[in-house]
Write an enzyme that holds these catalytic residues in place. Structure first.
Site, PDB file in Angstrom:
ATOM      1  CE1 TYR A 297      30.058  35.075  30.684  1.00  0.00           C
ATOM      2  CE2 TYR A 297      31.006  32.892  30.955  1.00  0.00           C
ATOM      3  CZ  TYR A 297      31.156  34.258  30.911  1.00  0.00           C
ATOM      4  OH  TYR A 297      32.388  34.821  31.105  1.00  0.00           O
TER       5      TYR A 297
ATOM      6  CE  LYS B  56      39.304  30.637  44.392  1.00  0.00           C
ATOM      7  NZ  LYS B  56      40.658  30.980  44.782  1.00  0.00           N
TER       8      LYS B  56
ATOM      9  CG  ASP C 257      43.488  31.821  43.183  1.00  0.00           C
ATOM     10  OD1 ASP C 257      43.457  30.677  42.688  1.00  0.00           O
ATOM     11  OD2 ASP C 257      43.407  32.020  44.406  1.00  0.00           O
TER      12      ASP C 257
ATOM     13  CG  ASP D 286      34.931  35.775  29.016  1.00  0.00           C
ATOM     14  OD1 ASP D 286      35.658  36.297  28.158  1.00  0.00           O
ATOM     15  OD2 ASP D 286      33.804  36.226  29.324  1.00  0.00           O
TER      16      ASP D 286
ATOM     17  CG  ASP E  59      40.029  38.599  26.485  1.00  0.00           C
ATOM     18  OD1 ASP E  59      40.051  37.802  25.518  1.00  0.00           O
ATOM     19  OD2 ASP E  59      39.197  39.520  26.583  1.00  0.00           O
TER      20      ASP E  59
END
Ligand code: NAD
Length: 364
Positions: free
Chosen positions: A144, A195, A227, A251, A255
């Site tokens: 970001y 990751k 994952d 993020d 959710d």
């Protein structure tokens, strides 16, 4: 000595913000009254409401109010009325401005499934029963903010999009310390999600989190690839206690985890800085139901519980607020978003009043 006086900046914002904030303030004021803690509440405008009045979503006086406070309690911002505005005037810019100016670097999202609302989850009851997860998401780094970024034109005339994942050691250790401290006050299990098998940036993340872990021998640290974590959150979410992860992964995972509960109107959040914090429900301004006294105020009331726990250092009172919410649900009260056949349908104000009544009983 324990601090006994707190300045709280209160921004109701837009849409259902005003309605849910009213109910949360009743709860906060009751706690202050019963515990003799001095609360100085200052109300200000942000978002669309501030744009309408002052021509900007985060006016100077509101920012000053936030900077002078120990914490900010926020409703929600945004709505169709302001969607066509130039980007810098949009209500949501106020949130980014507050995060930046208050130096908020950790987003905390508790995901708790109340026994009474097991049916609201899209997953089977057996899978979600008892889940109590805290997701700690880093807020200041990652793709970001990393440079270079943008869309450029290649020599061959084709476009190329770039975003860069960047984390400094300081940013990783800061969020790791925050997560270990939280884990220490819970079940002492911390999962760091990365990751590291393919992204060097998150290999550094894994190494730094492990190094910080040496100072927390009482907390069990594990690592998981993102994952796999996305899969495990659906397969067996009850295995998790505290999850710490990067801005991008957080993020998405937060959710996903929110959906486990099936109700957006029940989930609070906290964003923490070095000496400031902001508490708000995870939902938006819900313009489709604003002004109708039907919004669920419990996410904001549960945000007050986080304010009590993390800024006001009142964990017992925080637990009582959470208990009051659980008991109101047990008594069958439901706002429209969590309504089930055979339960008592109530509006925003009555849900607030019922919670207040329960809390009064618990505090006596
Ligand atoms: P939303 O969260 O406002 O609403 C999504 C759905 O959930 C709607 O159907 C809404 O009625 C329902 N809902 C939300 N909160 C509820 C509550 N307390 N009780 C009952 N139902 C509730 O998301 P959206 O519709 O995508 O966004 C609406 C506006 O809010 C947009 O302008 C968006 O930018 C803004 N927004 C603000 C924040 C924030 O202030 N932190 C977060 C997300 C979205």
């Amino acid at each position: 000595m324990e601090k006994k006086s707190f300045n709280i900046a209160v921004f109701a914002g837009d849409g259902v913000g005003t309605e849910i904030m009213q109910e949360s303030l009743k709860i906060l004021k009751l706690i202050a009254e019963k515990t003799k803690v001095r609360l100085v509440l200052s109300a200000g405008y942000i978002g669309g409401a501030a744009y309408d009045r002052f021509g900007e979503p985060l006016p100077g006086q509101s920012l000053e109010m936030a900077l002078q406070s120990d914490a900010v309690l926020l409703g929600a911002v945004g709505g169709p009325k302001w969607e066509a505005l130039e980007y810098k005037f949009r209500p949501e810019r106020a949130l980014l401005g507050l995060r930046e100016k208050l130096g908020l670097y950790a987003n905390l999202r508790p995901v708790v499934v109340f026994e009474e609302l097991l049916d609201a989850s899209p997953l089977k009851k057996e899978v979600v029963r008892g889940i109590d997860i805290m997701i700690v998401r880093e807020l200041t780094g990652d793709v970001y903010f990393g440079q270079p970024r943008g869309v450029t034109i290649e020599k061959n005339g084709k476009r190329k999009g770039t975003n860069t994942m960047v984390y400094t050691e300081e940013e990783i250790s800061r969020i790791a310390v925050c997560a270990f401290e939280i884990a220490r006050k819970r079940k002492k299990n911390l999962l760091s999600v990365d990751k590291a098998n393919v992204l060097e940036c998150t290999e550094l993340w894994r190494n730094v989190v492990s190094e910080i872990g040496c100072a927390y021998p009482d907390v069990t640290l594990k690592h998981m690839y993102v994952d796999n974590c996305a899969m495990q959150l659906i397969r067996n979410p009850a295995q998790f206690d505290v999850i710490v992860t990067t801005n991008l992964f957080g993020d998405i995972l937060s959710d996903e985890a929110a959906m486990l509960t099936g109700s957006i109107g029940m989930l609070p959040s906290a964003s923490m800085g070095k000496d400031k914090a902001l508490y708000e429900p995870i939902h938006g301004s819900a313009p489709d139901i604003a002004g109708k006294n039907i919004a669920n105020p419990l996410a904001t009331i549960l945000s007050v519980a986080l304010l009590l726990r993390y800024t006001m250092a009142m964990p017992q009172e925080a637990e009582l607020v959470e208990k009051a919410v659980a008991e109101v649900l047990k008594d069958g009260y439901r706002t429209q978003d969590i309504f089930q056949e055979g339960k008592l349908l109530v509006g925003t104000a009555e849900m607030g009043d019922q919670t207040l009544k329960k809390l009064t009983g618990l505090l006596n």
